[in-house]
Design a protein around this motif. Structure first.
Motif, PDB file in Angstrom:
ATOM      1  N   PHE A 208       0.827  -1.198   0.000  1.00 17.91           N
ATOM      2  CA  PHE A 208       0.000   0.000   0.000  1.00 17.91           C
ATOM      3  C   PHE A 208       0.871   1.261   0.000  1.00 17.91           C
ATOM      4  CE2 PHE A 208      -2.571  -3.298   2.022  1.00 17.91           C
ATOM      5  CZ  PHE A 208      -3.734  -3.228   1.265  1.00 17.91           C
ATOM      6  N   ALA A 209       0.461   2.232  -0.789  1.00 20.00           N
ATOM      7  CA  ALA A 209       1.158   3.515  -0.847  1.00 20.00           C
ATOM      8  C   ALA A 209       0.517   4.492   0.125  1.00 20.00           C
ATOM      9  CB  ALA A 209       1.110   4.082  -2.258  1.00 20.00           C
ATOM     10  N   PHE A 210       1.347   5.207   0.846  1.00 21.21           N
ATOM     11  CA  PHE A 210       0.883   6.213   1.798  1.00 21.21           C
ATOM     12  C   PHE A 210       0.243   7.384   1.051  1.00 21.21           C
ATOM     13  CE2 PHE A 210       1.857  10.193   4.082  1.00 21.21           C
ATOM     14  CZ  PHE A 210       1.325   9.934   5.339  1.00 21.21           C
ATOM     15  N   VAL A 211      -0.932   7.815   1.541  1.00 22.24           N
ATOM     16  CA  VAL A 211      -1.622   8.966   0.949  1.00 22.24           C
ATOM     17  C   VAL A 211      -1.614  10.153   1.902  1.00 22.24           C
ATOM     18  CG1 VAL A 211      -3.826   9.824   0.056  1.00 22.24           C
ATOM     19  CG2 VAL A 211      -3.083   7.494  -0.493  1.00 22.24           C
ATOM     20  N   ALA A 212      -2.054   9.941   3.145  1.00 23.57           N
ATOM     21  CA  ALA A 212      -2.175  11.064   4.067  1.00 23.57           C
ATOM     22  C   ALA A 212      -2.301  10.589   5.496  1.00 23.57           C
ATOM     23  CB  ALA A 212      -3.394  11.908   3.698  1.00 23.57           C
ATOM     24  N   TYR A 213      -1.960  11.484   6.418  1.00 20.31           N
ATOM     25  CA  TYR A 213      -2.079  11.187   7.852  1.00 20.31           C
ATOM     26  C   TYR A 213      -2.595  12.425   8.567  1.00 20.31           C
ATOM     27  CZ  TYR A 213      -0.558  10.287  12.716  1.00 20.31           C
ATOM     28  OH  TYR A 213      -0.503  10.128  14.075  1.00 20.31           O
ATOM     29  N   GLN A 214      -3.690  12.271   9.280  1.00 21.23           N
ATOM     30  CA  GLN A 214      -4.181  13.292  10.192  1.00 21.23           C
ATOM     31  C   GLN A 214      -3.921  12.772  11.589  1.00 21.23           C
ATOM     32  OE1 GLN A 214      -8.184  14.654   9.530  1.00 21.23           O
ATOM     33  NE2 GLN A 214      -8.364  15.493  11.604  1.00 21.23           N
ATOM     34  N   LYS A 215      -3.004  13.408  12.301  1.00 19.47           N
ATOM     35  CA  LYS A 215      -2.512  12.898  13.583  1.00 19.47           C
ATOM     36  C   LYS A 215      -3.642  12.557  14.536  1.00 19.47           C
ATOM     37  CE  LYS A 215       0.664  13.972  17.391  1.00 19.47           C
ATOM     38  NZ  LYS A 215       1.170  12.594  17.451  1.00 19.47           N
ATOM     39  N   ASP A 216      -3.516  11.379  15.122  1.00 18.15           N
ATOM     40  CA  ASP A 216      -4.461  10.864  16.116  1.00 18.15           C
ATOM     41  C   ASP A 216      -5.870  10.671  15.569  1.00 18.15           C
ATOM     42  OD1 ASP A 216      -2.421  10.923  18.014  1.00 18.15           O
ATOM     43  OD2 ASP A 216      -2.919  12.947  18.665  1.00 18.15           O
ATOM     44  N   ALA A 217      -6.021  10.661  14.238  1.00 15.13           N
ATOM     45  CA  ALA A 217      -7.358  10.499  13.663  1.00 15.13           C
ATOM     46  C   ALA A 217      -7.390   9.453  12.559  1.00 15.13           C
ATOM     47  CB  ALA A 217      -7.871  11.842  13.132  1.00 15.13           C
ATOM     48  N   VAL A 218      -6.688   9.698  11.453  1.00 14.11           N
ATOM     49  CA  VAL A 218      -6.842   8.853  10.273  1.00 14.11           C
ATOM     50  C   VAL A 218      -5.522   8.721   9.518  1.00 14.11           C
ATOM     51  CG1 VAL A 218      -8.032   8.611   8.052  1.00 14.11           C
ATOM     52  CG2 VAL A 218      -9.244   9.593   9.973  1.00 14.11           C
ATOM     53  N   ILE A 219      -5.240   7.510   9.025  1.00  7.00           N
ATOM     54  CA  ILE A 219      -4.181   7.295   8.029  1.00  7.00           C
ATOM     55  C   ILE A 219      -4.853   6.699   6.801  1.00  7.00           C
ATOM     56  CG2 ILE A 219      -1.878   6.393   7.568  1.00  7.00           C
ATOM     57  CD1 ILE A 219      -1.728   5.597  10.541  1.00  7.00           C
ATOM     58  N   ARG A 220      -4.492   7.198   5.633  1.00 10.37           N
ATOM     59  CA  ARG A 220      -5.081   6.683   4.407  1.00 10.37           C
ATOM     60  C   ARG A 220      -3.990   6.135   3.491  1.00 10.37           C
ATOM     61  NH1 ARG A 220      -7.944   9.956  -0.588  1.00 10.37           N
ATOM     62  NH2 ARG A 220      -8.606   8.113  -1.728  1.00 10.37           N
ATOM     63  N   TYR A 221      -4.264   4.968   2.901  1.00 11.64           N
ATOM     64  CA  TYR A 221      -3.375   4.317   1.940  1.00 11.64           C
ATOM     65  C   TYR A 221      -4.177   3.938   0.698  1.00 11.64           C
ATOM     66  CZ  TYR A 221      -1.062   3.296   6.446  1.00 11.64           C
ATOM     67  OH  TYR A 221      -0.513   3.370   7.700  1.00 11.64           O
ATOM     68  N   ARG A 222      -3.481   3.783  -0.398  1.00 11.28           N
ATOM     69  CA  ARG A 222      -4.102   3.230  -1.602  1.00 11.28           C
ATOM     70  C   ARG A 222      -3.248   2.069  -2.104  1.00 11.28           C
ATOM     71  NH1 ARG A 222      -0.870   4.586  -5.565  1.00 11.28           N
ATOM     72  NH2 ARG A 222       0.243   6.578  -5.553  1.00 11.28           N
ATOM     73  N   LYS A 223      -3.842   1.255  -2.922  1.00 11.86           N
ATOM     74  CA  LYS A 223      -3.180   0.083  -3.480  1.00 11.86           C
ATOM     75  C   LYS A 223      -1.926   0.474  -4.260  1.00 11.86           C
ATOM     76  CE  LYS A 223      -4.238  -3.748  -6.682  1.00 11.86           C
ATOM     77  NZ  LYS A 223      -5.342  -4.387  -7.435  1.00 11.86           N
ATOM     78  N   HIS A 224      -0.837  -0.254  -4.023  1.00 16.03           N
ATOM     79  CA  HIS A 224       0.375  -0.099  -4.830  1.00 16.03           C
ATOM     80  C   HIS A 224       0.226  -0.972  -6.066  1.00 16.03           C
ATOM     81  CE1 HIS A 224       4.354   0.010  -6.322  1.00 16.03           C
ATOM     82  NE2 HIS A 224       4.897  -0.949  -5.587  1.00 16.03           N
ATOM     83  N   GLU A 225      -0.052  -0.348  -7.189  1.00 12.25           N
ATOM     84  CA  GLU A 225      -0.340  -1.093  -8.414  1.00 12.25           C
ATOM     85  C   GLU A 225       0.850  -1.912  -8.895  1.00 12.25           C
ATOM     86  OE1 GLU A 225      -3.195  -1.424  -9.689  1.00 12.25           O
ATOM     87  OE2 GLU A 225      -4.397   0.225  -8.868  1.00 12.25           O
ATOM     88  N   GLY A 226       2.048  -1.514  -8.503  1.00 16.37           N
ATOM     89  CA  GLY A 226       3.239  -2.224  -8.964  1.00 16.37           C
ATOM     90  C   GLY A 226       3.794  -3.221  -7.970  1.00 16.37           C
ATOM     91  N   PHE A 227       2.978  -3.615  -6.992  1.00 16.11           N
ATOM     92  CA  PHE A 227       3.446  -4.555  -5.964  1.00 16.11           C
ATOM     93  C   PHE A 227       3.896  -5.859  -6.619  1.00 16.11           C
ATOM     94  CE2 PHE A 227       2.305  -7.444  -2.229  1.00 16.11           C
ATOM     95  CZ  PHE A 227       3.437  -7.121  -1.507  1.00 16.11           C
ATOM     96  N   TYR A 228       4.995  -6.407  -6.116  1.00 17.60           N
ATOM     97  CA  TYR A 228       5.632  -7.539  -6.792  1.00 17.60           C
ATOM     98  C   TYR A 228       4.843  -8.843  -6.689  1.00 17.60           C
ATOM     99  CZ  TYR A 228       7.357  -9.494  -2.334  1.00 17.60           C
ATOM    100  OH  TYR A 228       7.456 -10.057  -1.085  1.00 17.60           O
ATOM    101  N   ARG A 229       3.934  -8.963  -5.738  1.00 16.44           N
ATOM    102  CA  ARG A 229       3.145 -10.195  -5.617  1.00 16.44           C
ATOM    103  C   ARG A 229       1.903 -10.075  -6.498  1.00 16.44           C
ATOM    104  NH1 ARG A 229       2.260 -11.590   0.563  1.00 16.44           N
ATOM    105  NH2 ARG A 229       1.300 -13.435  -0.401  1.00 16.44           N
ATOM    106  N   GLU A 230       1.871 -10.853  -7.548  1.00 17.89           N
ATOM    107  CA  GLU A 230       0.826 -10.727  -8.564  1.00 17.89           C
ATOM    108  C   GLU A 230      -0.572 -10.893  -7.965  1.00 17.89           C
ATOM    109  OE1 GLU A 230      -0.319 -12.589 -12.963  1.00 17.89           O
ATOM    110  OE2 GLU A 230       1.450 -13.301 -11.879  1.00 17.89           O
ATOM    111  N   GLY A 231      -1.469  -9.974  -8.336  1.00 17.02           N
ATOM    112  CA  GLY A 231      -2.845 -10.034  -7.875  1.00 17.02           C
ATOM    113  C   GLY A 231      -3.080  -9.467  -6.489  1.00 17.02           C
ATOM    114  N   LEU A 232      -2.041  -8.951  -5.867  1.00 20.17           N
ATOM    115  CA  LEU A 232      -2.145  -8.381  -4.520  1.00 20.17           C
ATOM    116  C   LEU A 232      -1.640  -6.942  -4.521  1.00 20.17           C
ATOM    117  CD1 LEU A 232      -0.816 -11.396  -2.411  1.00 20.17           C
ATOM    118  CD2 LEU A 232      -3.199 -10.740  -2.786  1.00 20.17           C
ATOM    119  N   PRO A 233      -2.133  -6.118  -3.584  1.00 20.75           N
ATOM    120  CA  PRO A 233      -3.198  -6.426  -2.643  1.00 20.75           C
ATOM    121  C   PRO A 233      -4.564  -6.445  -3.333  1.00 20.75           C
ATOM    122  CG  PRO A 233      -2.579  -4.132  -2.440  1.00 20.75           C
ATOM    123  CD  PRO A 233      -1.618  -4.752  -3.418  1.00 20.75           C
TER     124      PRO A 233
END
Length: 531
Positions: A208-233
């Motif tokens: 997962f690629a890091f998108v944003a962090y709001q301290k003590d509230a939310v962390i957001r990630y999106r799928k890493h399209e180039g991840f080496y394990r085929e079909g994941l995440p």
């Protein structure tokens, strides 16, 4: 560079309802905020979940749900006959993540591997002190003395030359501190005069690629399209909704505001198991909860005083009140499910009268001390404040006055490392690699003093055993030394060993593919949602 912000917590339910229709978006109600996003700087599972496991990958990995080591960013490796040379053959075509703050121009090479370790090994490396922290695992595991050099053979081959054989070396490299970073990204940060951003805007080759962090509230990630394990995440988006209170996490789970929650209140587990729409997975934990005395500060520098305090503790009452059926009394610093566990060791008896007499014999009267209570829940300590209160009452019975203190989690971990720290710290450990070395050396070695060794205990007879055990080739030979080490530990009592526990993971029924990890990590690489 500035950090991007994301959603407020109140918007999470709307996010789930709207995004899930088109994409796979999982919300994980995490128990706390990460200390940072550089997994090499910390030892907290909260940080490993948010950084090491979500964003990064390693040369070798633990197969999810097991302690089996499998190929990762390296497709294979060779070990020399003398056990001192490890050569890793990297997978071609490994992609680092593309984010709003960095676009890579090349695939991963040996340069990235060397950078990831040399920044920890070389005090002159510009990233060695960039974030003001220390590489706690790297130092506690004696890596500075172990790694003689790291050699780039070619772009896809890197060799580690060690000063001695090291039996747990491969398993150690599957741990979060060994995450591989992009040297190209680090160079860009250095050119911009912001090497500290490596700990705030992470970028790796993980799922997962890091998108944003709001301290003590939310962390957001999106799928890493180039991840080496085929079909994941399988997930398109992953959201950490930071929710410190276990009761609130449970309410969010029931309301569908999150899909997975860790560390439930023991009192809620039976209700969770009968709740429609919720599944509770469980597993014996590879963990130990303990209280670490500061053995460098009087009167805790006296092992007899430490033993006396251990005898003052009613551990069965702690198991009954705090764990409510989910734990068992601990007598050793490693869990009973781990190889080399010494069952012949006898625990300190609960004997307040003998404890009081022992304290008086050592000239300790009118003792005042602090008990540090963790601000977060863990399987090995689901309610540190309540545990501290029980200990406070036990100590009062033997004439010891205890004050309970606590801090925010990151501050708690940082302050508790101090060799001048007063009192005794409630902490615990979930194994990182399935090897006794990860408990006995990481938490109790001389190298760990001022870091992961919260007891600040350096005892040469114990040290000689655990350091020798690392170098032996067979598990049977190593086990003999670890069994001896547990006897010495019990005699010297740098900790009060309190509990081992089961791990419970509640989740909504639509969560598919989640596995409880024996090493305490929360991993979403193979998880999906059943629409």
């Amino acid at each position: 560079m500035t950090l991007h912000t994301f959603l407020t917590t109140s918007a999470l339910a709307l996010t789930m309802a709207t995004a899930a229709a088109a994409q796979q978006t999982l919300v994980y109600c995490s128990e706390g905020s990460p200390e940072g996003f550089d997994p090499a700087l910390y030892t907290s599972g909260t940080t490993f979940d948010a950084a090491g496991q979500a964003v990064y990958a390693r040369l070798v990995e633990f197969k999810t749900g097991t302690t089996e080591v499998v190929p990762g960013l390296a497709e294979s490796y060779d070990i020399s006959e003398d056990g001192k040379t490890y050569t890793f053959h990297l997978r071609p075509g490994i992609k680092f993540q593309t984010t709003d703050f960095f676009t890579p121009t090349r695939d991963m090479t040996a340069d990235d591997v060397i950078f990831s370790f040399m920044r920890q090994l070389d005090p002159e490396n510009p990233f060695h002190n960039a974030s003001g922290g220390t590489f706690e695992y790297f130092n506690a595991m004696s890596m500075p003395e172990l790694i003689e050099s790291i050699e780039k053979v070619d772009d896809l081959t890197v060799t580690f030359h060690l000063t001695r054989p090291e039996a747990p070396f491969i398993a150690n490299l599957a741990m979060d501190f060994a995450s591989i970073m992009s040297k190209e990204y680090a160079d860009q940060l250095l050119d911009a005069g912001r090497p500290d951003m490596l700990n705030q805007q992470p970028l790796g080759a993980g799922p997962f690629a890091f998108v944003a962090y709001q301290k003590d509230a939310v962390i957001r990630y999106r799928k890493h399209e180039g991840f080496y394990r085929e079909g994941l995440p399988k997930l398109d988006n992953l959201i950490f909704a930071i929710t410190p209170d276990a009761s609130v996490r449970y309410q969010k789970l029931k309301a569908g505001e999150c899909h997975v929650m860790p560390f439930p209140n023991p009192a809620d587990i039976e209700e969770m198991k009968s709740e429609d729409g919720i599944t509770v997975q469980e597993q014996e934990g590879l963990n130990v909860g303990y209280m670490a005395y500061n053995t460098q500060q009087p009167p805790f520098d006296n092992p007899k005083v430490r033993k006396a305090l251990n005898m003052a503790m009613d551990k069965q009452a702690i198991i009954d009140v705090v764990f409510q059926g989910s734990g068992e009394i601990a007598k050793n610093p490693i869990p009973p499910t781990m190889w080399s566990y010494n069952d012949a060791v006898e625990d300190d008896p609960y004997d307040p009268e003998a404890a009081k007499a022992m304290l008086e014999a050592e000239g300790v009267t009118d003792l005042s001390m602090k008990i540090w209570a963790m601000p977060v829940q863990r399987p090995y300590n689901p309610n540190a404040r309540r545990m501290a209160e029980l200990l406070q009452a036990d100590f009062e019975k033997v004439g010891v006055k205890a004050e309970i203190v606590s801090y925010e989690w990151g501050e708690y971990l940082d302050r508790s490392k101090d060799v001048d720290r007063d009192g005794a710290v409630l902490l615990g450990w979930t194994g990182d690699n399935g090897d006794p070395d990860n408990f006995l050396a990481t938490l109790l070695s001389c190298d760990g003093v001022g870091g992961a060794n919260r007891s600040q205990w350096c005892y040469q007879p114990f040290e000689d055993l655990i350091q020798k055990a690392k170098t032996l080739p067979t598990q049977a030979d190593r086990a003999k030394l670890y069994e001896e080490a547990q006897v010495i530990f019990k005699e010297q009592a740098p900790w009060a060993t309190i509990a081992h526990s089961k791990v419970f993971m509640p989740m909504r029924d639509e969560v598919q593919g989640y596995k409880v990890h024996p090493l305490g990590l929360h991993i979403f690489t193979e998880v999906s949602l059943d629409k």
